[in-house]
Design a protein around this motif. Structure first.
Motif, PDB file in Angstrom:
ATOM      1  N   SER A  25       0.830  -1.204   0.000  1.00  0.00           N
ATOM      2  CA  SER A  25       0.000   0.000   0.000  1.00  0.00           C
ATOM      3  C   SER A  25       0.866   1.257   0.000  1.00  0.00           C
ATOM      4  N   ILE A  26       1.891   1.249   0.831  1.00  0.00           N
ATOM      5  CA  ILE A  26       2.814   2.397   0.889  1.00  0.00           C
ATOM      6  C   ILE A  26       3.576   2.524  -0.428  1.00  0.00           C
ATOM      7  N   LYS A  27       4.033   1.392  -0.967  1.00  0.00           N
ATOM      8  CA  LYS A  27       4.779   1.393  -2.222  1.00  0.00           C
ATOM      9  C   LYS A  27       3.956   1.976  -3.365  1.00  0.00           C
ATOM     10  N   LEU A  28       2.643   1.720  -3.347  1.00  0.00           N
ATOM     11  CA  LEU A  28       1.767   2.208  -4.399  1.00  0.00           C
ATOM     12  C   LEU A  28       1.251   3.617  -4.122  1.00  0.00           C
ATOM     13  N   GLY A  29       1.741   4.229  -3.055  1.00  0.00           N
ATOM     14  CA  GLY A  29       1.459   5.634  -2.811  1.00  0.00           C
ATOM     15  C   GLY A  29       0.209   5.949  -2.032  1.00  0.00           C
ATOM     16  N   HIS A  30      -0.380   4.960  -1.382  1.00  0.00           N
ATOM     17  CA  HIS A  30      -1.591   5.209  -0.604  1.00  0.00           C
ATOM     18  C   HIS A  30      -1.256   5.652   0.821  1.00  0.00           C
ATOM     19  N   PRO A  31      -1.908   6.675   1.328  1.00  0.00           N
ATOM     20  CA  PRO A  31      -1.803   6.939   2.764  1.00  0.00           C
ATOM     21  C   PRO A  31      -2.309   5.700   3.510  1.00  0.00           C
ATOM     22  N   THR A  32      -1.469   5.125   4.343  1.00  0.00           N
ATOM     23  CA  THR A  32      -1.725   3.785   4.876  1.00  0.00           C
ATOM     24  C   THR A  32      -1.756   3.802   6.397  1.00  0.00           C
ATOM     25  N   TYR A  33      -2.868   3.290   6.942  1.00  0.00           N
ATOM     26  CA  TYR A  33      -3.079   3.247   8.384  1.00  0.00           C
ATOM     27  C   TYR A  33      -3.134   1.788   8.831  1.00  0.00           C
ATOM     28  N   VAL A  34      -2.569   1.527  10.014  1.00  0.00           N
ATOM     29  CA  VAL A  34      -2.599   0.180  10.583  1.00  0.00           C
ATOM     30  C   VAL A  34      -3.255   0.262  11.954  1.00  0.00           C
ATOM     31  N   TYR A  35      -4.383  -0.443  12.119  1.00  0.00           N
ATOM     32  CA  TYR A  35      -5.094  -0.478  13.398  1.00  0.00           C
ATOM     33  C   TYR A  35      -4.503  -1.610  14.230  1.00  0.00           C
ATOM     34  N   SER A  36      -4.011  -1.279  15.412  1.00  0.00           N
ATOM     35  CA  SER A  36      -3.289  -2.265  16.222  1.00  0.00           C
ATOM     36  C   SER A  36      -3.657  -2.148  17.690  1.00  0.00           C
ATOM     37  N   ARG A  37      -3.611  -3.262  18.384  1.00  0.00           N
ATOM     38  CA  ARG A  37      -3.847  -3.248  19.832  1.00  0.00           C
ATOM     39  C   ARG A  37      -2.824  -2.347  20.516  1.00  0.00           C
ATOM     40  N   PRO A  38      -3.223  -1.682  21.606  1.00  0.00           N
ATOM     41  CA  PRO A  38      -2.290  -0.785  22.316  1.00  0.00           C
ATOM     42  C   PRO A  38      -1.015  -1.473  22.776  1.00  0.00           C
TER      43      PRO A  38
END
Length: 316
Positions: A25-38
């Motif tokens: 996703s990052i390589k293709l230029g998309h602003p990329t968010y990852v939802y993760s446990r604290p």
């Protein structure tokens, strides 16, 4: 340009296949968010993804308010949650319904096409039934979707079937070894998944990753490895009935991996159905834009620039 790219939120982005999707996703230029446990167990992976440009969003899967807030910042949602969390995707669906802005949701499929395969062993069927429940909930909620059947993770199963990091002269073969399976390189799965997630043609359709170059039997895979390495291996066959017995006697969830092995490498469930007229076969539709790594090329990677050895505990 980034401003013309879809904002993508990934659940399970620090997991085995999810991290490939984040990088793609990052390589293709998309602003990329990852939802993760604290307090994730994958903090090192998350730090690495953040250094690549991923935006880490901390939250629990049962925190409805946090989920809705995160969803309202993005356009596309991809779930790569692992088996124990499959039904937690219902929480994501409920949050998507409230957020009201998501243009596409890709649930955590990325394996066999669960709506097409039949006659698998009960532990695997129970797993697939959970995935089907998620699909039906998406459709009932009228959420735009793409279902991705990525089939087998190529590097993982090359490691599992051939044990290239070991010096054993024996290779285990499940059943006769003649059933064909589809093995796709994880980096390709990441790139193709991001491609279809943002392609209008793939909206509300099933996308199957089944390139002809990546359909191979265990015996063919072993023969190819022998040719490339110059070695000769003894084949130790595990009878089908032994796998069936293990699926009936091992406790849950240990009975699931052996049931998957039986379905994929004995019954050939990734190749024994026709792709429907409304389906997308990725290697055909995107052949002018992207190219799947072939099995031969994947084995060359193991010979010359081997990927990190994955944990195989789930299938031991």
């Amino acid at each position: 340009m980034a401003e013309n790219k879809s904002k993508i939120l990934l659940f399970g982005g620090s997991g085995y296949i999810g991290r490939h999707m984040v990088r793609a996703s990052i390589k293709l230029g998309h602003p990329t968010y990852v939802y993760s446990r604290p307090h994730s167990d994958h903090s090192q992976v998350l730090n690495e993804l953040q250094s690549f440009g991923a935006i880490i969003v901390k939250g629990q899967l049962d925190d409805h308010v946090k989920l809705v807030s995160a969803l309202r910042e993005v356009d596309v949602v991809i779930s790569a949650l692992a088996y124990p969390q499959v039904l937690d995707q219902i929480n994501i669906i409920e949050a998507i319904k409230v957020a009201g802005n998501i243009k596409r949701f890709l649930p955590s499929d990325f394996g066999c096409e669960e709506d097409r395969i039949i006659s698998v062993l009960p532990p695997f069927q129970a797993f697939l039934d959970k995935k089907k429940r998620v699909r039906r909930a998406i459709e009932e909620a009228n959420i735009p979707y793409t279902y991705v059947s990525a089939n087998c993770f190529g590097a993982y199963f090359v490691n599992y079937l051939l044990r290239p990091y070991e010096q054993n002269q024996e290779i285990t073969v499940y059943g006769t070894g003649e059933a064909k399976a589809v093995l796709n390189y994880e980096e390709d799965i990441g790139i193709y998944t991001i491609k279809v997630a943002t392609d209008p043609k793939a909206c509300n359709r099933v996308v199957i990753f089944r390139p002809r170059t990546n359909m191979i039997s265990q015996l063919e895979l072993i023969a190819l490895w022998e040719k490339k390495t110059g070695r000769s291996f003894s084949k130790i066959h595990v009878p089908e009935q032994e796998l069936v017995t293990l699926s009936n006697t091992l406790p849950d969830p240990l009975n699931i991996p052996v049931s998957i092995i039986h379905s994929v490498f004995v019954k050939g469930v990734t190749t024994d159905f026709e792709i429907g007229g409304d389906d997308i076969e990725a290697s055909v539709v995107y052949r002018d834009q992207l190219k799947f790594t072939t099995i031969e090329e994947l084995l060359d990677i193991f010979l010359h620039d081997p990927p990190p050895k994955p944990a195989l505990a789930a299938f031991e």
